[in-house]
Write a protein that holds these residues in place. Structure first.
Motif, PDB file in Angstrom:
ATOM      1  N   LEU A  46      21.477  42.460  65.498  1.00  0.00           N
ATOM      2  CA  LEU A  46      20.110  42.027  65.184  1.00  0.00           C
ATOM      3  C   LEU A  46      20.097  40.673  64.491  1.00  0.00           C
ATOM      4  O   LEU A  46      19.055  40.020  64.407  1.00  0.00           O
ATOM      5  N   ALA A  47      21.232  40.278  63.964  1.00  0.00           N
ATOM      6  CA  ALA A  47      21.385  38.958  63.338  1.00  0.00           C
ATOM      7  C   ALA A  47      22.864  38.628  63.437  1.00  0.00           C
ATOM      8  O   ALA A  47      23.705  39.531  63.461  1.00  0.00           O
ATOM      9  N   PRO A  48      23.190  37.334  63.495  1.00  0.00           N
ATOM     10  CA  PRO A  48      24.598  36.990  63.723  1.00  0.00           C
ATOM     11  C   PRO A  48      25.525  37.471  62.619  1.00  0.00           C
ATOM     12  O   PRO A  48      26.705  37.701  62.866  1.00  0.00           O
ATOM     13  N   ASP A  49      24.982  37.635  61.411  1.00  0.00           N
ATOM     14  CA  ASP A  49      25.823  38.123  60.310  1.00  0.00           C
ATOM     15  C   ASP A  49      25.520  39.579  59.963  1.00  0.00           C
ATOM     16  O   ASP A  49      25.768  40.033  58.852  1.00  0.00           O
ATOM     17  N   MET A  50      24.989  40.325  60.932  1.00  0.00           N
ATOM     18  CA  MET A  50      24.905  41.786  60.793  1.00  0.00           C
ATOM     19  C   MET A  50      25.990  42.404  61.666  1.00  0.00           C
ATOM     20  O   MET A  50      26.446  41.794  62.642  1.00  0.00           O
ATOM     21  N   LEU A  51      26.387  43.600  61.328  1.00  0.00           N
ATOM     22  CA  LEU A  51      27.414  44.288  62.119  1.00  0.00           C
ATOM     23  C   LEU A  51      26.841  44.706  63.470  1.00  0.00           C
ATOM     24  O   LEU A  51      25.655  45.025  63.579  1.00  0.00           O
ATOM     25  N   PRO A  52      27.688  44.714  64.502  1.00  0.00           N
ATOM     26  CA  PRO A  52      27.219  45.099  65.838  1.00  0.00           C
ATOM     27  C   PRO A  52      27.019  46.613  65.949  1.00  0.00           C
ATOM     28  O   PRO A  52      27.410  47.379  65.069  1.00  0.00           O
ATOM     29  N   LEU A  53      26.419  46.997  67.050  1.00  0.00           N
ATOM     30  CA  LEU A  53      26.107  48.409  67.283  1.00  0.00           C
ATOM     31  C   LEU A  53      27.323  49.307  67.103  1.00  0.00           C
ATOM     32  O   LEU A  53      27.213  50.384  66.497  1.00  0.00           O
ATOM     33  N   ALA A  54      28.486  48.881  67.593  1.00  0.00           N
ATOM     34  CA  ALA A  54      29.687  49.719  67.448  1.00  0.00           C
ATOM     35  C   ALA A  54      29.921  50.076  65.984  1.00  0.00           C
ATOM     36  O   ALA A  54      30.190  51.231  65.639  1.00  0.00           O
ATOM     37  N   SER A  55      29.797  49.080  65.107  1.00  0.00           N
ATOM     38  CA  SER A  55      30.024  49.331  63.684  1.00  0.00           C
ATOM     39  C   SER A  55      28.931  50.203  63.086  1.00  0.00           C
ATOM     40  O   SER A  55      29.192  51.036  62.210  1.00  0.00           O
ATOM     41  N   GLN A  56      27.707  50.009  63.550  1.00  0.00           N
ATOM     42  CA  GLN A  56      26.606  50.836  63.027  1.00  0.00           C
ATOM     43  C   GLN A  56      26.873  52.310  63.318  1.00  0.00           C
ATOM     44  O   GLN A  56      26.676  53.176  62.456  1.00  0.00           O
ATOM     45  N   VAL A  57      27.336  52.601  64.529  1.00  0.00           N
ATOM     46  CA  VAL A  57      27.606  53.996  64.888  1.00  0.00           C
ATOM     47  C   VAL A  57      28.804  54.525  64.106  1.00  0.00           C
ATOM     48  O   VAL A  57      28.773  55.640  63.562  1.00  0.00           O
ATOM     49  N   ARG A  58      29.873  53.717  64.031  1.00  0.00           N
ATOM     50  CA  ARG A  58      31.049  54.156  63.259  1.00  0.00           C
ATOM     51  C   ARG A  58      30.701  54.457  61.814  1.00  0.00           C
ATOM     52  O   ARG A  58      31.128  55.468  61.254  1.00  0.00           O
ATOM     53  N   ILE A  59      29.926  53.561  61.200  1.00  0.00           N
ATOM     54  CA  ILE A  59      29.628  53.736  59.768  1.00  0.00           C
ATOM     55  C   ILE A  59      28.674  54.912  59.569  1.00  0.00           C
ATOM     56  O   ILE A  59      28.778  55.640  58.581  1.00  0.00           O
ATOM     57  N   ALA A  60      27.743  55.119  60.502  1.00  0.00           N
ATOM     58  CA  ALA A  60      26.879  56.307  60.393  1.00  0.00           C
ATOM     59  C   ALA A  60      27.747  57.570  60.373  1.00  0.00           C
ATOM     60  O   ALA A  60      27.546  58.466  59.546  1.00  0.00           O
ATOM     61  N   CYS A  61      28.709  57.625  61.289  1.00  0.00           N
ATOM     62  CA  CYS A  61      29.611  58.786  61.338  1.00  0.00           C
ATOM     63  C   CYS A  61      30.434  58.897  60.056  1.00  0.00           C
ATOM     64  O   CYS A  61      30.533  59.973  59.448  1.00  0.00           O
ATOM     65  N   ILE A  93      30.987  60.376  67.591  1.00  0.00           N
ATOM     66  CA  ILE A  93      29.934  61.229  67.017  1.00  0.00           C
ATOM     67  C   ILE A  93      30.297  62.699  67.240  1.00  0.00           C
ATOM     68  O   ILE A  93      30.199  63.518  66.326  1.00  0.00           O
ATOM     69  N   ALA A  94      30.736  63.020  68.443  1.00  0.00           N
ATOM     70  CA  ALA A  94      31.079  64.416  68.749  1.00  0.00           C
ATOM     71  C   ALA A  94      32.212  64.912  67.857  1.00  0.00           C
ATOM     72  O   ALA A  94      32.175  66.053  67.355  1.00  0.00           O
ATOM     73  N   LYS A  95      33.219  64.066  67.642  1.00  0.00           N
ATOM     74  CA  LYS A  95      34.346  64.477  66.785  1.00  0.00           C
ATOM     75  C   LYS A  95      33.885  64.649  65.337  1.00  0.00           C
ATOM     76  O   LYS A  95      34.341  65.552  64.635  1.00  0.00           O
ATOM     77  N   THR A  96      32.993  63.775  64.907  1.00  0.00           N
ATOM     78  CA  THR A  96      32.472  63.890  63.538  1.00  0.00           C
ATOM     79  C   THR A  96      31.669  65.182  63.390  1.00  0.00           C
ATOM     80  O   THR A  96      31.822  65.922  62.407  1.00  0.00           O
ATOM     81  N   LEU A  97      30.815  65.457  64.376  1.00  0.00           N
ATOM     82  CA  LEU A  97      30.019  66.694  64.338  1.00  0.00           C
ATOM     83  C   LEU A  97      30.928  67.914  64.383  1.00  0.00           C
ATOM     84  O   LEU A  97      30.660  68.917  63.695  1.00  0.00           O
ATOM     85  N   ALA A  98      31.988  67.853  65.167  1.00  0.00           N
ATOM     86  CA  ALA A  98      32.901  68.999  65.255  1.00  0.00           C
ATOM     87  C   ALA A  98      33.544  69.267  63.899  1.00  0.00           C
ATOM     88  O   ALA A  98      33.677  70.424  63.477  1.00  0.00           O
ATOM     89  N   TRP A  99      33.910  68.207  63.194  1.00  0.00           N
ATOM     90  CA  TRP A  99      34.517  68.405  61.878  1.00  0.00           C
ATOM     91  C   TRP A  99      33.475  68.912  60.877  1.00  0.00           C
ATOM     92  O   TRP A  99      33.745  69.849  60.113  1.00  0.00           O
TER      93      TRP A  99
END
Lengths: 174, 174
Positions: A46-61, A93-99
């Motif tokens: 969303l901005a050049p100095d924001m983390l990309p979608l991959a990181s957003q999903v990883r950090i949410a997990c 996400i699936a592995k995180t939910l499984a744990w």
């Protein structure tokens, strides 16, 4: 019935990660219809100095997983941050939910007043909060932040999502 | 110490709205330095069919206010959705925070199992959830959604914010 530390966060983490997966599934369907490679979204920002979608999903997990591990003094599985496709992010996400599904409520309940120390930032600094404050004012807002930012990234890129997808996941529109 | 319905949401709403105000204050400071009219941000959107920043702030406020009013069966003040400036949006946050500060914890505690019925969407439909589920799976995710979306809008428009501003508000960097 009264709230407990586990009931305040475990089902919320599970719901929000499942709903995040639902939004990524809708992104895959959208890309199939529009005939573009859905994996271009993995590096969307969303901005050049924001983390990309991959990181957003990883950090949410990881925000959900590490919060539960810290409060419950549990060993959580580690996942390499090497996903390059939406399918791999959905697998994380699936592995995180499984744990999370293996964590008993009593691992968290009773930890409200215990000091939780955790790293903040990248310079080795730590922060200490009581279990209840950590869940309410650090772990939950972190998970919501990264799930919502992923939603915003997908919407900004034209994926047809509504707030019901975020709130209700696969039950949206049902 | 154990969690209560009031402690699970009232301080969270108050913190997140205060942090939202902090982010808007940083947007004002940013605009002053860059010499642009900060009020152009009021109509900023992340996608043409997403609500603009003004609506994100209004709904963040109202999601908190209405959740507390519904669970506690309280009369909440109504605010006209007529803000056209960031200063007016910050005033709405201040009025919402002022009202939340008047709500006693015991207005919410004990309402965990009471049915809460509330409107969803614009076609007169309603949804009913128990008090505890409503707070955890509807009210809180709604407030977080609109606070985070406002943050994302500001970041997308170049305002120098970090996640600490969202999590810690005026205490960020302190």
């Amino acid at each position: 019935m009264s709230l407990t530390l586990s009931s305040a966060c475990l089902p919320v983490f599970q719901t929000m990660l499942a709903n995040l997966d639902h939004c990524l599934a809708k992104a895959e369907a959208h890309a199939a219809v529009r005939k573009f490679d859905v994996n271009v979204l993995v590096q969307a920002r969303l901005a050049p100095d924001m983390l990309p979608l991959a990181s957003q999903v990883r950090i949410a997990c990881d925000a959900a997983k590490l919060a539960v591990a810290r409060v419950g003094a549990l060993d959580a599985p580690r996942f390499a941050d090497d996903e390059t496709t939406l399918a791999q992010l959905r697998e994380r996400i699936a592995k995180t939910l499984a744990w999370l599904a293996t964590v008993p409520a009593n691992a968290l309940d009773g930890q409200e007043d215990r000091d939780i120390t955790f790293p903040v930032g990248r310079d080795g600094a730590t922060r200490t909060m009581k279990g209840e404050a950590y869940v309410k004012h650090w772990a939950l807002p972190n998970v919501y932040f990264h799930v919502t930012t992923t939603y915003a990234l997908l919407r900004h890129n034209g994926v047809d999502l509504g707030k019901a997808d975020y709130l209700l996941g696969a039950q949206a529109g049902a």
